[in-house]
Scaffold this motif. Structure first.
Motif, PDB file in Angstrom:
ATOM      1  N   LYS A   4      48.866 -19.095  16.790  1.00 48.42           N
ATOM      2  CA  LYS A   4      49.701 -17.991  17.095  1.00 48.42           C
ATOM      3  C   LYS A   4      49.554 -16.626  16.463  1.00 48.42           C
ATOM      4  O   LYS A   4      49.697 -15.860  16.457  1.00 48.42           O
ATOM      5  N   LEU A   5      48.821 -16.929  14.839  1.00 50.84           N
ATOM      6  CA  LEU A   5      48.185 -15.782  14.194  1.00 50.84           C
ATOM      7  C   LEU A   5      47.430 -14.820  14.606  1.00 50.84           C
ATOM      8  O   LEU A   5      47.656 -13.964  14.527  1.00 50.84           O
ATOM      9  N   THR A   6      46.449 -15.537  15.380  1.00 52.55           N
ATOM     10  CA  THR A   6      45.557 -14.675  16.079  1.00 52.55           C
ATOM     11  C   THR A   6      45.515 -14.151  17.421  1.00 52.55           C
ATOM     12  O   THR A   6      45.929 -12.743  17.251  1.00 52.55           O
ATOM     13  N   GLY A   7      47.453 -14.679  17.857  1.00 57.21           N
ATOM     14  CA  GLY A   7      47.620 -13.723  18.596  1.00 57.21           C
ATOM     15  C   GLY A   7      48.782 -12.149  17.945  1.00 57.21           C
ATOM     16  O   GLY A   7      48.565 -11.083  19.066  1.00 57.21           O
ATOM     17  N   ILE A   8      49.016 -12.426  17.064  1.00 55.28           N
ATOM     18  CA  ILE A   8      49.970 -11.497  16.230  1.00 55.28           C
ATOM     19  C   ILE A   8      49.302 -10.760  15.470  1.00 55.28           C
ATOM     20  O   ILE A   8      49.274  -9.625  15.959  1.00 55.28           O
ATOM     21  N   ALA A   9      47.125 -10.715  15.281  1.00 53.08           N
ATOM     22  CA  ALA A   9      46.924 -10.118  14.563  1.00 53.08           C
ATOM     23  C   ALA A   9      46.359  -9.702  15.715  1.00 53.08           C
ATOM     24  O   ALA A   9      45.492  -8.413  15.563  1.00 53.08           O
ATOM     25  N   PHE A  10      45.608  -9.504  16.526  1.00 58.08           N
ATOM     26  CA  PHE A  10      44.438  -9.284  17.492  1.00 58.08           C
ATOM     27  C   PHE A  10      45.772  -8.587  18.831  1.00 58.08           C
ATOM     28  O   PHE A  10      45.009  -7.671  19.379  1.00 58.08           O
ATOM     29  N   GLY A  11      46.621  -8.996  18.894  1.00 55.83           N
ATOM     30  CA  GLY A  11      47.842  -9.029  20.129  1.00 55.83           C
ATOM     31  C   GLY A  11      48.866  -7.616  19.884  1.00 55.83           C
ATOM     32  O   GLY A  11      48.361  -6.834  19.960  1.00 55.83           O
ATOM     33  N   LEU A  41      49.778  -6.451  16.209  1.00 51.48           N
ATOM     34  CA  LEU A  41      48.571  -5.676  15.255  1.00 51.48           C
ATOM     35  C   LEU A  41      48.287  -4.859  15.751  1.00 51.48           C
ATOM     36  O   LEU A  41      47.671  -3.673  15.673  1.00 51.48           O
ATOM     37  N   ASN A  42      46.743  -5.117  16.786  1.00 54.19           N
ATOM     38  CA  ASN A  42      45.730  -4.932  17.121  1.00 54.19           C
ATOM     39  C   ASN A  42      45.094  -4.191  15.980  1.00 54.19           C
ATOM     40  O   ASN A  42      45.249  -2.684  17.057  1.00 54.19           O
ATOM     41  N   PRO A  43      44.620  -4.201  15.226  1.00 58.25           N
ATOM     42  CA  PRO A  43      44.233  -3.735  14.658  1.00 58.25           C
ATOM     43  C   PRO A  43      42.761  -2.661  15.210  1.00 58.25           C
ATOM     44  O   PRO A  43      42.102  -1.131  14.403  1.00 58.25           O
ATOM     45  N   PHE A  44      42.216  -2.614  16.181  1.00 57.55           N
ATOM     46  CA  PHE A  44      41.384  -2.509  16.714  1.00 57.55           C
ATOM     47  C   PHE A  44      41.490  -2.278  18.108  1.00 57.55           C
ATOM     48  O   PHE A  44      40.927  -3.359  19.004  1.00 57.55           O
TER      49      PHE A  44
END
Length: 64
Positions: free
Chosen positions: A1-8, A10-13
């Protein structure tokens, strides 16, 4: 879930930004390689025409 939030979420990249940067830097590397190849060809040409430089070897030849 954390990966989904970080890259989905928030999408910093953003993928567009990554593609643009990749294209920009790839072109810089290609230009540098073209310049290095020209330098290498000049070196080889000069070495062939100059008697005292015929004993010089390139890094590529040294590795072989």
């Amino acid at each position: 879930k954390l990966t989904g939030i970080a890259f989905g979420d928030l999408n910093p990249f953003p993928l567009r930004q990554i593609r643009n940067r990749r294209t920009y830097h790839l072109e810089k590397v290609r230009l540098e390689l073209t310049e290095l190849e020209a330098i290498r060809e000049d070196f080889l040409r000069e070495r062939e025409t100059c008697v005292e430089k015929r004993d010089l070897i390139s890094d590529d030849e040294e590795d072989s």
